[in-house]
Design an enzyme around this catalytic site. Structure first.
Site, short mmCIF file in Angstrom:
data_model
loop_
_atom_site.label_atom_id
_atom_site.label_comp_id
_atom_site.label_asym_id
_atom_site.label_seq_id
_atom_site.Cartn_x
_atom_site.Cartn_y
_atom_site.Cartn_z
N GLU A 35 -6.05 -10.73 -1.36
CA GLU A 35 -6.91 -10.49 -0.20
C GLU A 35 -8.37 -10.45 -0.65
OE1 GLU A 35 -5.62 -7.11 2.16
OE2 GLU A 35 -3.51 -7.54 1.78
N GLU B 113 0.80 -1.23 0.00
CA GLU B 113 0.00 0.00 0.00
C GLU B 113 0.83 1.29 0.00
OE1 GLU B 113 -2.72 -0.53 3.29
OE2 GLU B 113 -3.57 -2.35 2.43
O1 9MR Z 1 -7.63 -8.41 8.23
C1 9MR Z 1 -6.51 -7.85 8.92
C2 9MR Z 1 -6.90 -7.62 10.36
O2 9MR Z 1 -7.13 -8.87 11.02
C3 9MR Z 1 -5.79 -6.87 11.06
O3 9MR Z 1 -6.21 -6.54 12.39
C4 9MR Z 1 -5.48 -5.59 10.29
C5 9MR Z 1 -4.32 -4.83 10.93
O4 9MR Z 1 -3.18 -5.62 10.95
O5 9MR Z 1 -5.12 -5.88 8.95
C6 9MR Z 1 -6.12 -6.55 8.24
O6 9MR Z 1 -5.63 -6.87 6.96
C7 9MR Z 1 -5.33 -5.80 6.07
C8 9MR Z 1 -4.12 -6.23 5.26
O7 9MR Z 1 -3.04 -6.52 6.08
C9 9MR Z 1 -3.73 -5.15 4.24
N1 9MR Z 1 -4.84 -4.79 3.40
C10 9MR Z 1 -6.09 -4.45 4.10
C11 9MR Z 1 -6.47 -5.58 5.06
C12 9MR Z 1 -7.81 -5.27 5.74
O8 9MR Z 1 -7.69 -4.14 6.56
#
Ligand code: 9MR
Length: 371
Positions: A268, A163
């Site tokens: 994702e 990102e």
């Molecule tokens: O789904 C993930 C969640 O369980 C975590 O708490 C969060 C913070 O680490 O990140 C979420 O995953 C993200 C991913 O790492 C990057 N793209 C967006 C995802 C959804 O927020």
């Protein structure tokens, strides 16, 4: 007499012991996603600590039956692994990698450089000022070489940078960018490659169907390749919704990344069934009921539309299966999805391939040949 009896019983005792020890043989007839789509691409999901540590047997069964690639939703992020200088916490990520190995799954590392879950100590001094470029480079190199080096040969590939671009194609003003400028991305790829020359390296981002972000990522691939740095694939997150993006625009991005000389991974994938803005088309704020419209169950019409659109995306991934080498969904069943708590906690969303009873959704049953 006694001796003869024992000898006669011995073969039966051995068979009984072997039955106890050997796991149940997989049912040859059992339909599984990995059997159904494995010839196209790896099919992955995300784990959490409950699944890895055996506290969620229902999800664990789905993961083991259907998926052959795993990403951890949070255990490998900077703040989780390395909350303070010189202090690493590897228990959860070690258990995650072991889970993948014990089950013959491809293990993906997520993620090395991200503006979120980035502890302050990495980028700020004790007065709260940004650290110098040299200090940040040293910390990045130390973190990346420790983490990637620890799982060398065991993690197949890493989301090296996650990102980094805004949707207008400009660089996100993250501390990494503020301190090192554009250089932080090539440096991260260089450090990761040094730590495990055989690991695949990915650039990962969301909303990749947006033209300016697509173009920025294509430029980045060119820059990395021009310097001789390794980049194997672009990870397209694919957190999609019922009205965004257009499938054609998503397709354009797959084509653009393939033309730039990398593979594409859907990293994702999920699709919210709920409104993604808090105002209606007339600008009026949505009521709490409108924002959480299906607290018990999705009506059939909404469910059909959701399944039809997910199938369109799936068909697109199959169409490009010479380029798309992995499709990972962001969670196992609807119960676990991060979207139930986004953009505020307590919504009931239906974004994943398996419902709250761990049953495959209609379009998944079609893929499995069960419909
Ligand atoms: O789904 C993930 C969640 O369980 C975590 O708490 C969060 C913070 O680490 O990140 C979420 O995953 C993200 C991913 O790492 C990057 N793209 C967006 C995802 C959804 O927020």
């Amino acid at each position: 007499m006694k001796r003869i009896h024992i000898l006669l019983l011995l073969p039966m005792m051995i068979v009984a012991c072997l039955n106890e020890l050997s796991p149940a043989m997989p049912d040859e007839e059992e339909t599984t996603l990995k059997k159904a789509v494995g010839h196209h691409f790896l099919i992955g999901t995300t784990l959490n600590n409950a699944i890895v540590n055996g506290r969620d047997p229902a999800s664990d069964r789905v993961v083991k039956r259907h998926f052959n690639a795993i990403t951890h939703g949070y255990a490998m992020k900077f703040a989780m692994l390395h909350p303070a200088e010189g202090r690493y916490l590897f228990d959860e990520s070690d258990a995650f990698v072991r889970y993948g190995e014990q089950n013959g799954m491809t293990v993906i590392g997520h993620c090395l450089v991200w503006h979120k879950q980035l502890p302050d100590w990495v980028v700020r001094d004790k007065d709260g000022n940004l650290v110098t470029p040299e200090a940040l480079k040293a910390r990045m190199r130390e973190h990346i070489s420790t983490v990637v080096g620890r799982y060398r040969g065991r993690v197949k590939g890493w989301d090296v940078v996650n990102e980094a671009f805004l949707e207008d194609g400009s660089y996100r003003q993250s501390p990494y960018y503020e301190i090192l400028g554009e250089e932080f991305i090539p440096l991260a790829f260089q450090y990761a490659h040094e730590a495990d020359p055989d690991a695949e390296l990915y650039y990962n981002d969301g909303n990749m169907a947006v033209t300016k972000r697509r173009e920025a990522v294509v430029r980045l691939i060119g820059q990395l390749k021009a310097r001789g740095l390794r980049i194997d694939a672009v990870g397209m997150q694919a957190h999609v919704s019922m009205n965004f993006p257009k499938v054609e625009n998503f397709e354009k991005s797959i084509q653009a990344f393939a033309d730039a000389g990398v593979k594409v991974m859907i990293t994702e994938w999920d699709m919210t069934a709920l409104p993604t803005t808090d105002t209606g088309s007339d600008g009026r704020p949505l009521t709490p009921e409108e924002l959480d419209p299906y607290p018990e169950k999705m009506p059939d019409s909404a469910s059909q539309a959701w399944n039809a659109r997910m199938k369109q995306f799936f068909d697109l991934f199959v169409k490009y299966s010479d380029v798309v080498t992995r499709v990972t969904v962001w969670g196992v069943s609807d119960i676990d999805s991060w979207l139930n708590d986004f953009p505020f906690p307590g919504r009931t969303d239906y974004p994943l391939l398996f419902d709250r009873e761990y049953q495959p959704k209609t379009f998944v049953r079609e893929i499995l040949g069960e419909e």
